[in-house]
Enzyme design. Structure first.
Site, short mmCIF file in Angstrom:
data_model
loop_
_atom_site.label_atom_id
_atom_site.label_comp_id
_atom_site.label_asym_id
_atom_site.label_seq_id
_atom_site.Cartn_x
_atom_site.Cartn_y
_atom_site.Cartn_z
N HIS A 364 0.82 -1.21 0.00
CA HIS A 364 0.00 0.00 0.00
C HIS A 364 0.85 1.26 0.00
O HIS A 364 0.40 2.31 -0.44
CB HIS A 364 -1.02 -0.04 1.14
CG HIS A 364 -2.17 -0.93 0.78
ND1 HIS A 364 -2.23 -2.25 1.14
CD2 HIS A 364 -3.26 -0.70 0.00
CE1 HIS A 364 -3.32 -2.79 0.62
NE2 HIS A 364 -3.96 -1.89 -0.07
N ARG A 471 -10.38 5.51 -2.13
CA ARG A 471 -9.92 4.68 -1.01
C ARG A 471 -10.07 5.48 0.28
O ARG A 471 -9.17 6.26 0.63
CB ARG A 471 -8.46 4.29 -1.21
CG ARG A 471 -8.19 3.30 -2.32
CD ARG A 471 -6.72 2.92 -2.34
NE ARG A 471 -6.45 1.72 -3.11
CZ ARG A 471 -5.96 1.72 -4.36
NH1 ARG A 471 -5.69 2.84 -4.97
NH2 ARG A 471 -5.73 0.57 -4.97
N ARG A 507 -15.33 3.80 -1.47
CA ARG A 507 -15.16 2.45 -0.92
C ARG A 507 -15.07 2.57 0.60
O ARG A 507 -14.28 3.36 1.10
CB ARG A 507 -13.88 1.82 -1.46
CG ARG A 507 -13.59 0.50 -0.78
CD ARG A 507 -12.41 -0.19 -1.36
NE ARG A 507 -11.16 0.36 -0.88
CZ ARG A 507 -9.98 -0.12 -1.26
NH1 ARG A 507 -9.91 -1.11 -2.12
NH2 ARG A 507 -8.87 0.40 -0.79
N GLU A 606 -12.79 -9.22 -5.10
CA GLU A 606 -11.36 -9.33 -4.84
C GLU A 606 -10.96 -10.73 -4.41
O GLU A 606 -9.79 -11.00 -4.19
CB GLU A 606 -10.95 -8.35 -3.73
CG GLU A 606 -11.32 -6.92 -4.05
CD GLU A 606 -10.80 -5.93 -3.03
OE1 GLU A 606 -9.65 -5.48 -3.20
OE2 GLU A 606 -11.53 -5.59 -2.08
N ASN A 629 -5.75 -6.17 -7.77
CA ASN A 629 -4.53 -6.37 -6.96
C ASN A 629 -4.73 -7.54 -6.01
O ASN A 629 -3.88 -8.42 -5.89
CB ASN A 629 -4.20 -5.13 -6.13
CG ASN A 629 -4.11 -3.87 -6.96
OD1 ASN A 629 -3.84 -3.95 -8.16
ND2 ASN A 629 -4.36 -2.72 -6.36
N ASP A 630 -5.86 -7.53 -5.33
CA ASP A 630 -6.14 -8.63 -4.42
C ASP A 630 -6.58 -9.87 -5.18
O ASP A 630 -6.14 -10.98 -4.89
CB ASP A 630 -7.22 -8.22 -3.40
CG ASP A 630 -6.60 -7.51 -2.21
OD1 ASP A 630 -5.60 -8.02 -1.68
OD2 ASP A 630 -7.10 -6.42 -1.83
N ARG A 640 0.87 -10.28 -3.06
CA ARG A 640 1.11 -9.06 -3.85
C ARG A 640 2.29 -8.26 -3.32
O ARG A 640 2.83 -7.40 -4.00
CB ARG A 640 -0.16 -8.19 -3.89
CG ARG A 640 -0.58 -7.65 -2.54
CD ARG A 640 -1.97 -7.06 -2.56
NE ARG A 640 -1.98 -5.62 -2.75
CZ ARG A 640 -3.08 -4.88 -2.71
NH1 ARG A 640 -4.26 -5.43 -2.49
NH2 ARG A 640 -3.02 -3.59 -2.87
N CYS A 677 -10.69 -1.88 -11.09
CA CYS A 677 -10.01 -0.72 -10.49
C CYS A 677 -8.66 -1.06 -9.87
O CYS A 677 -8.10 -0.26 -9.14
CB CYS A 677 -10.92 -0.06 -9.45
SG CYS A 677 -11.23 -1.08 -8.02
C1 PEP Z 1 -7.39 -4.06 -5.36
O1 PEP Z 1 -7.22 -4.96 -4.53
O2 PEP Z 1 -7.23 -4.20 -6.59
C2 PEP Z 1 -7.83 -2.73 -4.93
C3 PEP Z 1 -8.17 -1.81 -5.79
O3 PEP Z 1 -7.81 -2.50 -3.58
P1 PEP Z 1 -6.45 -2.19 -2.74
O4 PEP Z 1 -5.33 -2.14 -3.72
O5 PEP Z 1 -6.68 -0.91 -2.04
O6 PEP Z 1 -6.38 -3.38 -1.85
MG MG Z 2 -7.99 -4.68 -2.53
#
Ligand code: PEP
Ligand code: MG
Length: 748
Positions: A364, A471, A507, A606, A629-630, A640, A677
């Site tokens: 993050h 976020r 979110r 996710e 991403n998740d 990740r 996203c």
């Molecule tokens: C994701 O997981 O793709 C996402 C957009 O959320 P974050 O990256 O904040 O976990």
């Molecule tokens: Mg995520």
């Protein structure tokens, strides 16, 4: 050779210090020192080899060897006994040097008549500076006491080198450390190029007095400082809000801080003439050298612990806190070993770039860097030991290359690159008002990701049609206490106003995993990424969730509102969260507050499980946003944040794209709007493939909108789809090579 006593050592150090205090050029000082050491150690030879560059050691001064070989004799790291001392950072003590493994005879020095050899590293806190050697004709093993004495002398030389005592002069003297250009090859964390000045997250402690006059005073100082250190570690350990990892680290700190051996060794160093500070650094360097040889990852982590502890001790001794009073330079580029998202947010937009020794692309902190559009380079090894506050630095986030103290030619070509990027950005600006319409007529909606108020102005500049992911946790992370409902309501209202009627998908709080709120008790979980995070926390502790939902409803003040829940894994989680929102809306209405005319409620997909949820989920959700991403980390079971495994799996892997197609089909069946996203939506080739799969909305960082739109406008998505289908039919693992090949055939 006489056995050395403690007072001999102290005498030598004092002579060294006095000699260094005399005016003169760097080379004169080096010459005087070799003479002094040889004289005091009773050896015929004393030589100082210093690093010319990362791999080359150069004979810089000698007493006893052929003077003509000074600045001529060079050795590679690992070459000969001197090179071996440098590489292993440990002494070599040989009675019959020529018969030692790895001995390399250097005829120009005239060393063939010397039999015994003792070489010790000149190093400062893991930074290898050179090698100090004494040699004599008689074949004899040097005593432990002599080895130790020479190590203490080497420590003083290291400090003096650091302070630039040997710099300057006729060009043959050594250049001051931390003055030469250095290039670091790391990896890309966030693209973009920037130029600025170094700002160290944890500034180096500068030791100005390596030699002490009065050992008793120094011993008192070190004992007192270690005492303070122990108390501070105990205090930290008694804090309630520690998770398992933090506790483990602190336990290791306590173990080191209370280790008798550590204090005893430092006291011995002091008895030899070192100051308390130099003694701490000597032991820090020695421990580093030992631990660096250890392949075990756990033990190597302890190296960081010991480093941290030694730095704390140095700060206590020197009074140089993290806040050294230095002023942040203009255009600061942050240098750190690693940094959390909250700390990075604290620096905010004033940073021009970030360079980390560790870090990972999926973290993050990297997402925050992306949100702040700051170029980020990770894995730039050793940069924290090399960089000094205020150093000129160029960060190339595209290639992962960092130039520290660059020479003019490098800086010029780098500026050309920045100018070219600005030109490309101009080209994208010209697309701002145009739709992302592909040749086949399909229009893809491009939205931006945000999380800070400061992101909002980008909505105009980038041409985003709205915010596809806001976020909200970033606002929680930058505070040191839980924000109040009214405070949040005001902030969300400002976000909606800045969006000027464009939709914003808020979110709800996504905390847990690596996003730890400083004011919430951390959880002791074996695997936080798969643990108590996001909506799981919201549903189990609905107070915070409801407070946030109220704030969003108040902020909307009757305007349309879009809310999405993160990390939903099954239907019931979505229905419960949705019910909370609907209940809060009804409560607001009952209180006479205006409620949104249109309330859109969506979920982030996710976890793979949600793709297989009952149809009711797809019917109930107003929209679904794929958090790639998740999703990708759980699809491939590849963390990740773990660089080693993260890179292993391509987003354009056929299995993953097939899985995305399944989600597209399920959404189409229920006529549920679908967006993507995650970070991949901002990569043009990935974005193009997602659009070709039928994902109609992509949300990305603002700077990616131009490049993504530009590519989408150049292609026919039916052709892209055909390339993907062919790759699948051919049984390929990834469609990337075929896609790159096809793109290369397109006209400019
Ligand atoms: C994701 O997981 O793709 C996402 C957009 O959320 P974050 O990256 O904040 O976990
Ligand atoms: Mg995520």
């Amino acid at each position: 050779m006489p056995e050395r006593s403690e007072s001999d050592s102290r005498k030598l150090l004092r002579r060294l210090r006095d000699s260094l205090a005399l005016p003169g050029k760097g080379q004169d000082r080096l010459d005087r020192i070799t003479h002094l050491i040889a004289d005091s150690m009773g050896t015929e030879v004393c030589s100082i080899y210093l690093f010319r560059d990362e791999d080359t050691l150069e004979l810089c001064a000698t007493e006893g060897l052929n003077k003509a070989s000074v600045h001529k004799t060079r050795l590679r790291l690992g070459e000969g006994l001197v090179g071996r001392v440098a590489r292993s950072a440990t002494p070599i003590n040989a009675a019959d040097a020529p018969s030692e493994k790895g001995f390399r005879f250097m005829p120009e020095t005239g060393e063939e008549i010397y039999s015994s050899f003792l070489g010790v590293p000149i190093q400062r806190v893991g930074e290898k500076l050179g090698v100090l050697v004494v040699q004599s004709k008689i074949a004899r093993q040097f005593s432990d006491d002599e080895v130790y004495a020479l190590e203490v002398v080497a420590m003083v030389l290291a400090e003096m080198t650091e302070l630039g005592a040997f710099a300057g002069g006729d060009g043959d003297g050594m250049a001051t450390l931390h003055k030469q250009p250095v290039m670091f090859r790391g990896s890309t964390g966030q693209e973009g190029a920037s130029e600025g000045r170094v700002w160290l997250h944890e500034p180096r402690v500068v030791v100005t007095n390596p030699v002490a006059d009065d050992p008793l005073t120094e011993i008192d100082r070190i004992r007192e400082a270690v005492g303070q250190l122990r108390v501070s570690v105990d205090d930290l350990l008694s804090a309630e809000s520690l998770d398992k990892d933090q506790k483990q680290v602190l336990e290791a700190y306590r173990m080191f801080a209370n280790s008798r051996g550590w204090l005893k060794r430092m006291e011995e160093d002091i008895a030899r003439g070192l100051s308390a500070e130099a003694a701490v650094e000597k032991e820090q360097s020695a421990a580093r050298a030992r631990l660096e040889q250890v392949p075990d990852a756990y033990l190597r982590d302890r190296l960081h612990d010991l480093d941290d502890l030694s730095n704390r001790l140095l700060r206590i001794l020197t009074g140089q806190g993290a806040d050294t009073g230095a002023e942040m330079p203009e255009n600061p580029v942050l240098i750190a070993r690693n940094i959390g998202p909250a700390e990075l947010l604290e620096y905010g937009r004033k940073l021009k770039g970030v360079v980390l020794e560790e870090g990972s692309v999926g973290s993050h902190a990297a997402i925050v860097a992306r949100a702040l559009t700051i170029p980020l380079v990770i894995h730039a090894e050793r940069i924290t030991s090399e960089a000094l506050n205020g150093d000129h630095i160029l960060v190339d986030g595209d290639t992962g290359i960092v130039h520290l103290r660059p020479d003019d030619a490098v800086a010029r070509s780098f500026r050309d690159k920045i100018a070219m990027q600005a030109k490309a950005q101009e080209r994208y600006t010209s697309l701002r008002g145009l739709p992302a319409q592909s040749k086949c007529g399909t229009v893809t909606r491009l939205l931006m990701n945000a999380g800070l108020m400061a992101d909002l102005p980008s909505i105009e500049g980038s041409g985003a049609e709205g915010v596809g992911l806001f976020r909200t946790e970033l606002q929680f992370l930058i505070r040191n206490q839980m924000p109040k409902r009214d405070e949040l309501a005001k902030l969300y209202a400002r976000v909606m106003e800045a969006a000027k009627g464009r939709p914003v998908a808020f979110r709800t709080l996504d905390i847990g995993s690596d996003k730890v709120l400083p004011y919430m008790k951390p959880q002791d979980e074996p695997n936080p990424a798969m643990g108590w995070r996001a909506i799981r926390v919201g549903l189990d502790k609905p107070g915070v969730l409801r407070m946030q939902l109220q704030a969003l409803l108040r902020a909307s003040a009757g305007r349309d509102l879009t809310v999405m829940f993160p990390f939903v894994s099954e239907l019931s989680e979505f229905t419960t969260a949705r019910d909370h929102l609907l209940r809060e809306r009804d409560r607001e209405a009952a209180l006479g507050h205006p409620v949104p005319e249109t309330l859109r409620i969506g979920a982030m997909l996710e976890t793979p499980s949600l793709a297989f949820a009952p149809k009711q989920f797809f019917d109930l959700a107003d929209f679904i946003s794929i958090g790639g991403n998740d999703l990708k980390q759980f699809f491939f079971a590849a963390d990740r944040e773990n660089e080693r495994v993260r890179r292993r799996y391509d987003t354009l892997n056929v299995s993953f794209l097939t899985f995305l197609s399944k989600i597209v089909a399920r959404c189409a069946e229920s006529e549920t709007q679908l967006s993507f996203c995650g970070e991949d939506a901002g990569r043009p080739i990935e974005a193009m493939c997602f659009a070709a799969l039928g994902i109609g909305t992509l949300s990305m960082r603002p700077a990616s909108i131009g490049p993504v739109k530009s590519l989408l406008r150049q292609v026919d998505l039916r052709e892209v789809r055909a390339v993907m289908d062919d790759a699948r039919a051919a049984g390929l693992e990834s469609v990337r090579p075929a896609m790159m090949g096809w793109l290369a055939t397109l006209p400019e």
